[in-house]
Design an enzyme around this catalytic site. Sequence first.
Site, PDB file in Angstrom:
ATOM      1  CE  LYS A  86     -15.843  43.558  14.436  1.00  0.00           C
ATOM      2  NZ  LYS A  86     -15.576  44.763  13.620  1.00  0.00           N
ATOM      3  CB  SER A 161     -17.947  44.242  10.420  1.00  0.00           C
ATOM      4  OG  SER A 161     -16.885  44.846  11.153  1.00  0.00           O
ATOM      5  CB  SER A 185     -16.729  47.925  11.497  1.00  0.00           C
ATOM      6  OG  SER A 185     -16.964  47.448  10.204  1.00  0.00           O
TER       7      SER A 185
HETATM    8  N1  GLN Z   1     -18.638  48.359   6.005  1.00  0.00           N
HETATM    9  C1  GLN Z   1     -17.269  48.547   5.655  1.00  0.00           C
HETATM   10  C2  GLN Z   1     -16.806  47.384   4.824  1.00  0.00           C
HETATM   11  O1  GLN Z   1     -17.568  46.550   4.535  1.00  0.00           O
HETATM   12  C3  GLN Z   1     -16.441  48.736   6.858  1.00  0.00           C
HETATM   13  C4  GLN Z   1     -15.994  47.493   7.509  1.00  0.00           C
HETATM   14  C5  GLN Z   1     -15.167  47.735   8.731  1.00  0.00           C
HETATM   15  O2  GLN Z   1     -15.045  48.860   9.207  1.00  0.00           O
HETATM   16  N2  GLN Z   1     -14.569  46.671   9.209  1.00  0.00           N
HETATM   17  O3  GLN Z   1     -15.681  47.299   4.451  1.00  0.00           O
END
Ligand code: GLN
Length: 495
Positions: A86, A161, A185
């Site tokens: 990532k 994400s 994410s």
């Molecule tokens: N979807 C969540 C957010 O927007 C989690 C993001 C993440 O785990 N980096 O914050």
Amino acid sequence: MSRSSSGDSTQLSAAELAAKIHARELSSEEVTRAHLDRIAEVDGEYNAFLHVAPEAALAAARVVDASLAAGAEPASALAGVPLALKDVFTTTDMPTTCASKILEGWMSPYDATVTAKLRAAGIPILGKTNMDEFAMGSSTENSAYGPTRNPWDTTRIPGGSGGGSAAALASHQAPLAIGTDTGGSIRQPAAVTATVGTKPTYGTVSRYGLVACASSLDQGGPCGRTVLDTALLHEVIAGHDPRDSTSRDVPIPAVVAAAREGARADLAGVKVGVVRELHSDSYQPGVLASFDAAVAVLKDLGAEVIEVSCPHFEYGLPSYYLVMPSEVSSNLARFDAMRYGLRAGDDGTHSADQVMALTRAAGFGPEVKRRIMLGTYALSAGYYDAYYGQALKVRTLIAQDFDRAYEQVDVLVSPTSPFTPWKLGEKVDDPLAMYLSDLCTLPTNLAGHPAMSVPSGLSVDDGMPVGLQIMAPAFADDRLYRVGAAYEAARGPIA
Ligand code: GLN
């Protein structure tokens, strides 16, 4: 989903690839090349990668092959098996952008600890994967470099994400990937692409060189297509790191042994709690049906299943969406036009403050700006107690709910996401609808606990993937792998 022809190494699991590479039936170079070819062939369709590094990956593969040819032991259980990283972990040989314009082309002077561990383990890094900008989002549509598409249906989101890592796995462009999980994410992209992902216990995978989003929640973790592959990668990246002040100096649970034990498909004596508050009529019916079927499989495996209540989980979302932006507003202050990447308005007519404002206006996307503003507000004098302070109290109540639940059961289960992957564009103008997709994953982040998503089949309503979430107490990550592997073995192939 398009698949490449049979007999090609992109169809094998990481464990199978490692066995063949270490037995010198396949070379790491040919396996790495097969994945690079696959990326060149299909990634135009998915946009899972922001950067591909063929030369570096092949060079790393050749080092592994040469060492095996010289009779050395493999550097790790996954030596020679390539991986997708990532783009939020720093790398000295590839840009690190966090899918933001503000870091376009930025080269880190140092490798993240996770990156260094992968290199030391002989794992060739194929490239850096797409994500929501600075890991804020649930659909990978917040990337400044275009969305990633779900390999199961390219009109749909791959989750976020870490949508790029999940899509790379699902489309067989990589057998392994690394994600990060601040609020889901790793797990939600795994759920919507029918792949596996684990958020380890907070403090057990180093955050050194992981570009900070919300430091008290962020955790790197392993992603794979099978529970065993994910366990193998978990053991490579976990461990104490003195360069991360929140890293815990504790033994890492034996997750590979647990996955192998789970594969024997016997859960006699294991107590599984179904969280009442994470099973709502507002979830998609096909998700609930898949979850109920998964619970029936766990019972068939011999597990004792009981319902447990975690009454404060319903406040997980408001608590998270105050704590998380508050930390974001502080962490992202470092993007000040002086130290990293983009600099706008630096033409001699603007003050330093103006250059900073122009750079941040041009360099950050709308969701990042929204979170910075929410967090700055929540932390401001006069509002701190009302918002951030309250959110921290709720965080404690959620942790206490978990503690009470784990007095009765070994693991908790829920759907990973209330929904299957939705259509690209469907929720971009409705941030709250987007945030609601994180409902089931947020509590474990707030408590610092580990959790996994394992595929639980395709939804009866739209044929799209559904994930089963398994949660465990802090430092009991091995339980996720035992239960996950048993379920995977009993469930059989997805499609
Ligand atoms: N979807 C969540 C957010 O927007 C989690 C993001 C993440 O785990 N980096 O914050």
